[in-house]
Design an enzyme around this catalytic site. Sequence first.
Site, mmCIF file in Angstrom:
data_model
loop_
_atom_site.group_PDB
_atom_site.id
_atom_site.type_symbol
_atom_site.label_atom_id
_atom_site.label_comp_id
_atom_site.label_asym_id
_atom_site.label_seq_id
_atom_site.Cartn_x
_atom_site.Cartn_y
_atom_site.Cartn_z
ATOM 1 N N GLY A 55 35.411 -44.642 -52.965
ATOM 2 C CA GLY A 55 35.597 -45.208 -54.299
ATOM 3 C C GLY A 55 35.608 -46.722 -54.206
ATOM 4 O O GLY A 55 35.769 -47.293 -53.116
ATOM 5 N N CYS A 82 36.349 -42.760 -46.304
ATOM 6 C CA CYS A 82 36.345 -44.150 -46.775
ATOM 7 C C CYS A 82 37.589 -44.431 -47.629
ATOM 8 O O CYS A 82 38.694 -44.474 -47.099
ATOM 9 C CB CYS A 82 35.049 -44.459 -47.518
ATOM 10 N N TYR A 83 37.455 -44.595 -48.959
ATOM 11 C CA TYR A 83 38.642 -44.806 -49.815
ATOM 12 C C TYR A 83 39.625 -43.655 -49.644
ATOM 13 O O TYR A 83 40.847 -43.853 -49.598
ATOM 14 C CB TYR A 83 38.202 -44.918 -51.275
ATOM 15 N N HIS A 169 30.988 -42.972 -43.802
ATOM 16 C CA HIS A 169 30.446 -41.945 -44.701
ATOM 17 C C HIS A 169 29.612 -40.935 -43.911
ATOM 18 O O HIS A 169 28.441 -41.184 -43.629
ATOM 19 C CB HIS A 169 29.580 -42.592 -45.790
ATOM 20 N N GLU A 171 28.461 -38.199 -45.021
ATOM 21 C CA GLU A 171 27.562 -37.459 -45.907
ATOM 22 C C GLU A 171 26.179 -38.073 -46.037
ATOM 23 O O GLU A 171 25.233 -37.411 -46.463
ATOM 24 C CB GLU A 171 28.203 -37.309 -47.300
ATOM 25 N N ASP A 227 13.618 -26.348 -62.679
ATOM 26 C CA ASP A 227 14.841 -25.685 -63.143
ATOM 27 C C ASP A 227 14.541 -24.560 -64.134
ATOM 28 O O ASP A 227 15.028 -23.438 -63.981
ATOM 29 C CB ASP A 227 15.796 -26.698 -63.782
ATOM 30 N N LYS A 370 19.795 -29.291 -56.900
ATOM 31 C CA LYS A 370 18.339 -29.127 -57.009
ATOM 32 C C LYS A 370 17.743 -28.424 -55.797
ATOM 33 O O LYS A 370 16.885 -27.545 -55.941
ATOM 34 C CB LYS A 370 17.687 -30.504 -57.193
#
Length: 524
Positions: A55, A82-83, A169, A171, A227, A370
């Site tokens: 954040g 992180c945050y 991070h 991710e 989609d 997605k």
Amino acid sequence: MDQEKVIVIDFGGQYNQLVARRVRECNVYCEIYSYRTDIEQIKAMNPKGIILTGGPNSCYEQDSPTYTEELFALGIPVLGLCYGAQLMNHVLGGKVEKAPVREYGKTEVMVDQTSPLFENVEATTICWMSHFDYISQPAPGFRITAHTADCPVAADEDPERKLYAIQFHPEVLHTVEGSKMLYNFVRNVCGCAGTWRMDSFVENAIKEVREKVGDGKVLLALSGGVDSSVLAALLAKAIGKQLTCVFVDHGLLRKNEGDEVEGVFGPKGSFDINFVRVNAQERYYAKLAGVTEPERKRKIIGEEFIRVFEEEAKKIGTVDFLAQGTIYPDVVESGLGGESAVIKSHHNVGGLPDYVDFKEIIEPLRNLFKDEVRKAGLELGLPDYLVYRQPFPGPGLGIRIIGEVTADKVRIVQDADWIYRSEVDKAAKEYREAHGEDPAWMPNQYFAALTNMRSVGVMGDERTYDYAVAVRAVRTVDFMTAEAAEIPFEVLQTVMSRIINEVRGVNRVFYDLTSKPPGTIEFE
């Protein structure tokens, strides 16, 4: 979703969706919730693990997002990123302050391989850092498990309380072994079995649709995008002729796309449904005549779609359910999940349309990202060319034509785009066959757009005054940022030559090098 789950508590981080996607790649179901979510609601979900996102704030400031200390005493494994890492240490009695050296970008991190998070991770590994503050003193009971040249606490943990904090991070793809670290957390620390798979999702979704719909009728606006096409296939498998798909061809699709959609879902396709194709091209061109402002074009295209769809729906009469291809990023970005700022309003989320007579709305893909939608499409037997179709804006070529939209301009951009994509695909295929992998330059999205610029040229000893086509190709992980792809010059030369020689009305081709930001991926 009554199976095991990990929840992500969002503190406004830009990568919140990415965290959830990475967890799901470990075959573990994951959802995103705001830090404002009550602790009792968290308990009721009975999560196997909790991840706190990054954040933009400083956790020691009075008005910064925070969470109750009780979260860390539930006995549920918690991973702070992180945050989230700083907040965990701060709330539990550690010290967080402004870092003497800000770290940003790829950073060498030395990890303690005895930590459960860093099992099978290299002792020195490259990670993505992005922080102004740092943990200057770990919370009582925590031990340091990673550091960098400038950051003494790149990770710390209290395994007895199942609490883990990492400053970087994991991710993002720039963290080379980040997926391994997240796998270690959700599968090993949290003890998740990894039962979240697309084959079981599809099977369960079909069963749920059958139970909900019963003998009712379902109406779906089929755009031909990924989609809505996957949703149509899922509903077709579940309820067959109880489904009516209305496909509005507004004349702003890519070359042959309308026929491809009809080939899959129409009378000669493999799905036994009611399929209605409305060829509304001339109607759209008339509405768009003389309109040059991008937002006005978008509005006209959207409003006209509603009118055409409403007309077709009235012919069908009352339906029990309206199906929508809402997917999880639509929900999160519309501010209905997580804490990040509302990025855009999605037409599928946040309000029921009042132009169709129906009793209820169904959104079977609402919990999918997605890439998961694409996997579901393959499970349902959709062809690769439809499942892996590139992202395409709702207003279609209307916003890839700068200035007024006319039938002739649509022809130009359709033909130029088809040539461009064909040549890129051909070059990538040849590389793949020779090297066994995609080329490093392979873009995530590539298309042609028609500029509103005309210029003088010479063709066949004659002066021309024709349009310039711009071709664009970007490489991106999350579509929030993007860089121009370095497509080989010889491929671009072939593209240029073919477009100018084969597409009437074009005498120049530009290659767009703009990154995002400052540009956008689309032109308008």
